[in-house]
Design an enzyme around this catalytic site. Structure first.
Site, mmCIF file in Angstrom:
data_model
loop_
_atom_site.group_PDB
_atom_site.id
_atom_site.type_symbol
_atom_site.label_atom_id
_atom_site.label_comp_id
_atom_site.label_asym_id
_atom_site.label_seq_id
_atom_site.Cartn_x
_atom_site.Cartn_y
_atom_site.Cartn_z
ATOM 1 N N CYS A 8 0.851 -1.236 0.005
ATOM 2 C CA CYS A 8 0.172 0.026 -0.121
ATOM 3 C C CYS A 8 0.700 1.247 -0.149
ATOM 4 O O CYS A 8 2.016 1.108 -0.476
ATOM 5 C CB CYS A 8 -0.774 -0.023 1.105
ATOM 6 S SG CYS A 8 -0.238 0.272 2.811
ATOM 7 N N CYS A 13 -1.139 0.664 7.466
ATOM 8 C CA CYS A 13 -2.611 0.351 7.813
ATOM 9 C C CYS A 13 -2.986 -0.727 6.887
ATOM 10 O O CYS A 13 -3.296 -1.989 7.563
ATOM 11 C CB CYS A 13 -3.503 1.519 7.750
ATOM 12 S SG CYS A 13 -3.702 2.370 6.165
#
Length: 150
Positions: A8, A13
């Site tokens: 990501c 996260c």
């Protein structure tokens, strides 16, 4: 396939959630798979996953608290059989870096949709929704790419 990396933006996260879910699945199914995660950006290097990701993972019996953010490298494209981007932006960045065997996580449960960054997606409820998306897609990746087809 013997290895997978989830990528990501900051690696604090979404991709740690995907890594944690994948590790749990591999352990439950007794699969020997190298699993990791990274980010395309470098501003969170060495940081633990964000508090809400740790919390939502813990609520689902996944422990990501010891993970630390790192930046994806070109070496990762040699070391991992499957490179999984969490959204279009990461996919495009990884493509420009020369990633091979590149897919988007959303292709495995959400018709190619991006897994949204939970920071911009409705508070803690956003983290719950993102966890559900990631969980469904990672489970589908394992069914399609890693489990024996006897």
């Amino acid at each position: 396939m013997n290895s997978i990396i989830f990528v990501c933006l900051g690696n604090i996260c979404r991709s740690p959630l995907a890594e944690g879910i994948a590790r749990k699945i591999a352990e439950e199914k007794n699969l020997n798979i190298n699993i990791d995660s990274a980010g395309t950006g470098d501003w969170h290097l060495g940081e633990a996953p964000c508090e809400n990701s740790v919390k939502v993972a813990r609520q689902n019996d996944v422990d990501i608290s010891s993970y630390r953010a790192r930046k994806v490298t070109k070496r990762d494209f040699e070391d991992f059989d499957l490179v999984v981007a969490l959204d279009d932006s990461n996919y495009n960045d990884l493509q420009k870096l020369g990633a091979k065997n590149l897919v988007k996580l959303g292709e495995f449960g959400y018709d190619g949709a991006d897994v949204p960054d939970p920071y911009f997606f409705n508070g803690f409820e956003g983290f719950l929704e993102v966890y559900k998306m990631v969980d469904i897609c990672v489970n589908n990746i394992f069914k399609i790419k890693f489990e024996d087809k006897d």
